[in-house]
Design a protein around this motif. Structure first.
Motif, mmCIF file in Angstrom:
data_model
loop_
_atom_site.group_PDB
_atom_site.id
_atom_site.type_symbol
_atom_site.label_atom_id
_atom_site.label_comp_id
_atom_site.label_asym_id
_atom_site.label_seq_id
_atom_site.Cartn_x
_atom_site.Cartn_y
_atom_site.Cartn_z
ATOM 1 N N GLY A 194 -16.478 -45.375 0.512
ATOM 2 C CA GLY A 194 -15.618 -45.264 -0.383
ATOM 3 C C GLY A 194 -14.246 -45.763 0.246
ATOM 4 N N GLY A 195 -14.102 -45.523 1.351
ATOM 5 C CA GLY A 195 -13.070 -46.177 2.083
ATOM 6 C C GLY A 195 -13.023 -47.742 2.111
ATOM 7 N N GLY A 196 -14.247 -48.141 2.572
ATOM 8 C CA GLY A 196 -14.398 -49.661 2.553
ATOM 9 C C GLY A 196 -14.139 -50.189 1.249
ATOM 10 N N ALA A 197 -14.652 -49.634 0.010
ATOM 11 C CA ALA A 197 -14.192 -50.138 -1.118
ATOM 12 C C ALA A 197 -12.958 -50.122 -1.438
ATOM 13 C CB ALA A 197 -15.169 -49.058 -2.266
ATOM 14 N N PHE A 198 -12.103 -49.090 -1.234
ATOM 15 C CA PHE A 198 -10.798 -48.969 -1.277
ATOM 16 C C PHE A 198 -10.034 -50.377 -0.262
ATOM 17 C CE2 PHE A 198 -10.847 -44.836 -3.146
ATOM 18 C CZ PHE A 198 -9.743 -45.105 -4.390
ATOM 19 N N VAL A 199 -10.522 -50.531 0.770
ATOM 20 C CA VAL A 199 -10.073 -51.506 1.665
ATOM 21 C C VAL A 199 -10.123 -52.910 0.885
ATOM 22 C CG1 VAL A 199 -10.351 -52.732 3.733
ATOM 23 C CG2 VAL A 199 -10.106 -50.259 3.883
ATOM 24 N N ILE A 200 -11.338 -53.142 0.494
ATOM 25 C CA ILE A 200 -11.588 -54.281 -0.181
ATOM 26 C C ILE A 200 -10.827 -54.508 -1.694
ATOM 27 C CG2 ILE A 200 -13.474 -55.930 -1.430
ATOM 28 C CD1 ILE A 200 -15.338 -54.755 0.423
ATOM 29 N N VAL A 201 -10.584 -53.370 -2.168
ATOM 30 C CA VAL A 201 -9.858 -53.525 -3.431
ATOM 31 C C VAL A 201 -8.176 -53.855 -3.120
ATOM 32 C CG1 VAL A 201 -8.804 -52.226 -5.303
ATOM 33 C CG2 VAL A 201 -11.069 -52.127 -4.944
ATOM 34 N N GLY A 202 -7.722 -53.333 -2.138
ATOM 35 C CA GLY A 202 -6.492 -53.426 -1.683
ATOM 36 C C GLY A 202 -6.429 -54.966 -1.253
#
Lengths: 97, 110, 158
Positions: B16-24
């Protein structure tokens, strides 16, 4: 396995941040990209520590977080005032007076 | 039982954190001007970093490692808004105009 | 004096957690280095209620829980806007009134605004903040003044 997934995500995000750093167009875009890149580097160091089974890497990650912050503030101050020795906006105003 | 729960927290946190990092980071590339890109960088600095570090906390071998990860969270929590404000203020002082509606139109609304 | 004690405690706790060694000699070194830092900070005159805000510490925990909840909600909203193909954003600047009494409260409020994705504090002008909002919803959320009220409550009476 989960650490490998995290590492892959961070690498992709770092590439995207690099794209923004190269495209610019203004100085502030580049500083923002570098700042964001620094945060990702902190995460990357921490995840790599776990991936290699050596969580002592975390001390380096902590230090990098501090250096990243100080570095960004120093770059912005330098571009705003042209030197790092001034005490802040108030001192700059007083000098003009 | 506890181990299984910790593993789930680790997976959710890191993926989940990786997904948010990529979205950012995607927002950093997609959004139109420097001020709106700061919001995207904020996603990486808050949710992305928190989720990943909490996921690692759940996987840490001893409590000292978990405490150090928590210290990184606290450090990012305090330094990230400060440097974002410094950057926004420098850009504003440097004369970068934000795209979109101008200030007068907005202030008459409120 | 209370501020000196709280700063010493915070320094020593940080030292202990970062070193991870609990033998007599190394703890002695830790105490010595903390004392040196305290003496230097005392000489620089930076130990005051602004550096060690013990008067608001008990109330900060509740505020942080609320702030984290707000940040999570704002994150999901902004992330949705970024991955939507049409990029449904409406960036604009708004002015927000800050009712905090001292500078520490204003800094907490400005940093809370910046920490929440969707709103970034751009400029502080006395009692007014210039805030860049990514969407109308984020701006309306801020204009309700709930965050402002909570930070002012954090300052308390003293």
């Amino acid at each position: 396995m989960m650490f490998a997934a995290g590492t892959a995500a961070i690498v992709v995000a770092m590439l995207l941040a690099l794209v923004r750093a190269f495209l610019g167009p203004s100085l502030y875009d580049r500083v923002l990209a570098v700042n964001s890149f620094g945060t990702k580097t902190v995460l990357m160091i921490a995840v790599l520590g776990f991936l290699a089974g050596r969580p002592d890497f975390l001390d380096i990650a902590l230090l990098y977080a501090l250096i990243n912050f100080i570095g960004i503030i120093a770059v912005l101050k330098f571009f705003r005032y042209g030197d790092l020795g001034r005490a802040g906006p108030k001192a700059a105003e007083e000098e003009i007076k | 039982m506890i181990q299984a729960a910790l593993n789930i927290v680790g997976w959710v946190g890191l993926v989940g954190g990786g997904a948010f990092v990529i979205v950012g980071a995607l927002g950093l590339v997609r959004l139109p001007d420097v001020y709106s890109r700061m919001h995207a960088a904020g996603i990486t600095d808050t949710m992305g970093a928190w989720l990943m570090l909490v996921g690692m906390m759940a996987q840490s071998p001893d409590w000292l490692t978990a405490v150090k990860l928590f210290l990184i969270i606290v450090l990012i929590f305090f330094t990230s808004p400060t440097s974002t404000y410094a950057l926004a203020n420098a850009a504003y002082g440097g004369g970068v105009k934000p795209v979109g509606r101008d200030e007068e139109g907005a202030s008459s609304n409120s | 004096m209370g501020h000196v004690i709280s700063m010493g405690a915070a320094l020593f706790a940080t030292w202990l957690l970062l070193s991870g060694h609990f033998t007599g000699l190394l703890i002695g070194f830790g105490v010595a280095s903390c004392l040196v830092v305290l003496v230097i900070a005392r000489r620089m005159d930076v130990i005051d209620r602004e550096a060690q805000p013990v008067h608001m510490t008990p109330r900060t925990c509740g505020y942080w829980v609320w702030l984290v909840k707000e940040i999570v909600l704002a994150n999901i909203d902004v992330a949705k806007r970024i991955i939507t193909p049409g990029l449904p954003i409406e960036p604009h600047l708004i002015r927000v009134k800050a009712t905090q009494r001292d500078e520490l409260g204003k800094v907490i409020y400005a940093n809370s605004i910046t920490l929440t994705p969707g709103t970034v504090t751009v400029d502080i002008d006395g009692e007014e903040f210039l805030v860049h909002a990514l969407s109308q919803e984020a701006a309306d959320d801020l204009a309700t003044g709930e965050m402002d009220r909570r930070v002012t409550a954090l300052e308390g009476e003293g």
